[in-house]
Write a protein that holds these residues in place. Structure first.
Motif, PDB file in Angstrom:
ATOM      1  N   SER A 303      22.025  14.393  35.018  1.00  0.00           N
ATOM      2  CA  SER A 303      20.585  14.698  35.077  1.00  0.00           C
ATOM      3  C   SER A 303      19.949  15.698  33.907  1.00  0.00           C
ATOM      4  CB  SER A 303      20.068  15.256  36.576  1.00  0.00           C
ATOM      5  OG  SER A 303      20.096  14.607  37.640  1.00  0.00           O
ATOM      6  N   ILE A 304      21.153  16.555  33.346  1.00  0.00           N
ATOM      7  CA  ILE A 304      20.768  17.412  32.165  1.00  0.00           C
ATOM      8  C   ILE A 304      22.015  17.269  31.336  1.00  0.00           C
ATOM      9  CG2 ILE A 304      19.406  18.902  33.481  1.00  0.00           C
ATOM     10  CD1 ILE A 304      21.631  21.010  33.553  1.00  0.00           C
ATOM     11  N   ASP A 305      21.920  17.520  29.946  1.00  0.00           N
ATOM     12  CA  ASP A 305      22.944  17.138  29.239  1.00  0.00           C
ATOM     13  C   ASP A 305      24.044  18.227  29.233  1.00  0.00           C
ATOM     14  OD1 ASP A 305      21.730  15.187  28.043  1.00  0.00           O
ATOM     15  OD2 ASP A 305      20.534  16.124  26.720  1.00  0.00           O
ATOM     16  N   ALA A 306      23.658  19.647  29.457  1.00  0.00           N
ATOM     17  CA  ALA A 306      24.744  20.475  29.530  1.00  0.00           C
ATOM     18  C   ALA A 306      24.170  22.052  30.189  1.00  0.00           C
ATOM     19  CB  ALA A 306      24.928  21.095  28.005  1.00  0.00           C
ATOM     20  N   ALA A 307      25.178  22.671  30.775  1.00  0.00           N
ATOM     21  CA  ALA A 307      24.811  23.901  31.367  1.00  0.00           C
ATOM     22  C   ALA A 307      24.970  25.088  30.717  1.00  0.00           C
ATOM     23  CB  ALA A 307      25.535  23.892  32.989  1.00  0.00           C
ATOM     24  N   LYS A 308      24.318  26.118  30.915  1.00  0.00           N
ATOM     25  CA  LYS A 308      24.625  27.486  30.063  1.00  0.00           C
ATOM     26  C   LYS A 308      25.682  28.058  30.802  1.00  0.00           C
ATOM     27  CE  LYS A 308      21.215  30.175  29.182  1.00  0.00           C
ATOM     28  NZ  LYS A 308      20.099  30.966  29.361  1.00  0.00           N
ATOM     29  N   ASP A 309      26.627  28.769  30.026  1.00  0.00           N
ATOM     30  CA  ASP A 309      27.725  29.397  30.457  1.00  0.00           C
ATOM     31  C   ASP A 309      27.470  30.381  31.797  1.00  0.00           C
ATOM     32  OD1 ASP A 309      29.218  28.044  28.928  1.00  0.00           O
ATOM     33  OD2 ASP A 309      29.302  29.484  27.246  1.00  0.00           O
TER      34      ASP A 309
END
Length: 326
Positions: A303-309
Motif C-alpha cells: 500500500s505504501i512504498d516504504a516506512a520511516k525508521d
C-alpha cells in the motif's frame, strides 16, 4: 468570559498576529464532544478568532487539504492515513488523541454469504469496498491476515464509507469496511467478523488524532494549545456524564445525525483525558510504536512504498502539555 477562557485567549492572541484565521477539518456522522464546543463558539472565544470548519469523508482527504494549506488542523484523523502521508514525506505532527473506537471501525460481510469468523476463508476471491489508507484499511489487512485470506485474490475497490454502505446494500460488493454512521448502515445488511475486543487482542488499536502541519504547529504553538484546551474541556464535560442531555442534541445536529443514532455511535467511543494521552499508552511512546507497526503492515501489503525508521518526530506533545497546565 471565564478565567480559563481569558488565559487561553491571551495565549492564543500571541499567535493570532501571524495567524488571523484558522480552518479545521472534521468528519460528518462522527459525533464527538468537540462539536458542542464548536457550535457554542467556545473555540472562537478562547482563540480570539472565528474558527472555520470543513467536513471531510476520509483521513486521506484531510492530509491532502493540509498539504495544500486549505486547513491548518484536523480533528479525528485516523492514524493509518496519517502514517500514509508522513511515510510519503508530508511533514505532519500529532498533537492529541482525539478518540479511541475499536467497536466503531470494522468490516461487514454481506448477509447473503453467511460468512462468519469460522468460515472467513470463503472471502478469498470476493469483492470488498475499502477506503484505502485509512484505519478501516489497516483493520481489513490485519483481519484478513489473521484469517489467512490472500488479499491478492480479492477485488479491493477504493470507496469512502458512505459509498461502501450503499454498495453492500445494493449487493454490488461482498464486504465493505468503514466507520460511524456508514458502519451502522452496513450492519443492516451484514455482519462483522470480529468484535472490537477481539480486534484489540490482535493488536488492532483503532484511534484518531488531532494533527496539523509541523510548521504551522511550531509557528502557532499557543494557538494550538488554546484549541486543545477547549477540546479537553468539552471531553471532560462529556466524560463526567452530567451534561449528556445538554450536549447530545447539539452534537447530533452538528454531525448530521438523529439523536438516537448519534447516542449509539458515541457510546462506543472513548475520549482519553489529557493525563492519559500524555502517558505511555498514547503519546508517551505507544502511538509512535503503533505508527511504525501500521507502516510496516502497509509496506508488506504494497500500500505504501516504504516506512520511516521512526515516527517519533511526528508526535508533538508540547502543545497538549501546555493545554493541560492551564
Amino acid at each position: 468570559m471565564s478565567i480559563l477562557a481569558s488565559v487561553i485567549a491571551t495565549l492564543a492572541a500571541q499567535g493570532a498576529a501571524a495567524q488571523e484565521q484558522i480552518t479545521v477539518g472534521y468528519f460528518q456522522e462522527w459525533p464527538m464532544p468537540f462539536q458542542y464546543a464548536k457550535v457554542e463558539g467556545m473555540y472562537d472565544e478562547a482563540m480570539g478568532m472565528e474558527v472555520q470548519w470543513r467536513a471531510f469523508d476520509t483521513g486521506t482527504a484531510m492530509s491532502a487539504a493540509m498539504a495544500s494549506g486549505d486547513v491548518q488542523l484536523v480533528v479525528s484523523q485516523g492514524v493509518p492515513p496519517f502514517v500514509v502521508a508522513t511515510s510519503a514525506g508530508q511533514d505532519l505532527q500529532i498533537v492529541d488523541v482525539a478518540v479511541s473506537y475499536a467497536d466503531n471501525d470494522n468490516c461487514v460481510v454481506r448477509e447473503a454469504l453467511e460468512i462468519d469468523k469460522d468460515s472467513a476463508a470463503e472471502l478469498a476471491g470476493k469483492k470488498v469496498a475499502v477506503p484505502l489508507g485509512t484505519a478501516a484499511h489497516y483493520s481489513f489487512i490485519k483481519q484478513m491476515n489473521h484469517f489467512g485470506v490472500d488479499i491478492g485474490s480479492m477485488q479491493v475497490v477504493n470507496m469512502a464509507p458512505p459509498e461502501g454502505a450503499a454498495a453492500i446494500a445494493q449487493g454490488s460488493v461482498d464486504m465493505a469496511c468503514g466507520w460511524g454512521g456508514s458502519l451502522r448502515r452496513m450492519l443492516e445488511h451484514g455482519n462483522s467478523l470480529l468484535t472490537g475486543a477481539e480486534k484489540e487482542e490482535l493488536g488492532i488499536l483503532i484511534f484518531d488524532v488531532t494533527s496539523g502541519p509541523t510548521d504551522f504547529i511550531a509557528e502557532n504553538a499557543d494557538l494550538v494549545s488554546a484549541f486543545l484546551s477547549v477540546t479537553a474541556e468539552a471531553n471532560e464535560m462529556w466524560n463526567s456524564g452530567e451534561n449528556t442531555d445538554k450536549m447530545l442534541p447539539v452534537i447530533a445536529k452538528d454531525a448530521g445525525m438523529d439523536e438516537d443514532e448519534a447516542g449509539a455511535t458515541i457510546a462506543t467511543f472513548t475520549f482519553p483525558s489529557v493525563e492519559e494521552q500524555l502517558g505511555q499508552k498514547w503519546l508517551g511512546g505507544g502511538a509512535q510504536e503503533f505508527m511504525k507497526g501500521v507502516a510496516d503492515v502497509f509496506v508488506e501489503a504494497g500500500s505504501i512504498d516504504a516506512a520511516k525508521d521512526d515516527y517519533s518526530e511526528n508526535v508533538n506533545a508540547a502543545p497538549l502539555e501546555q493545554a493541560g497546565s492551564m
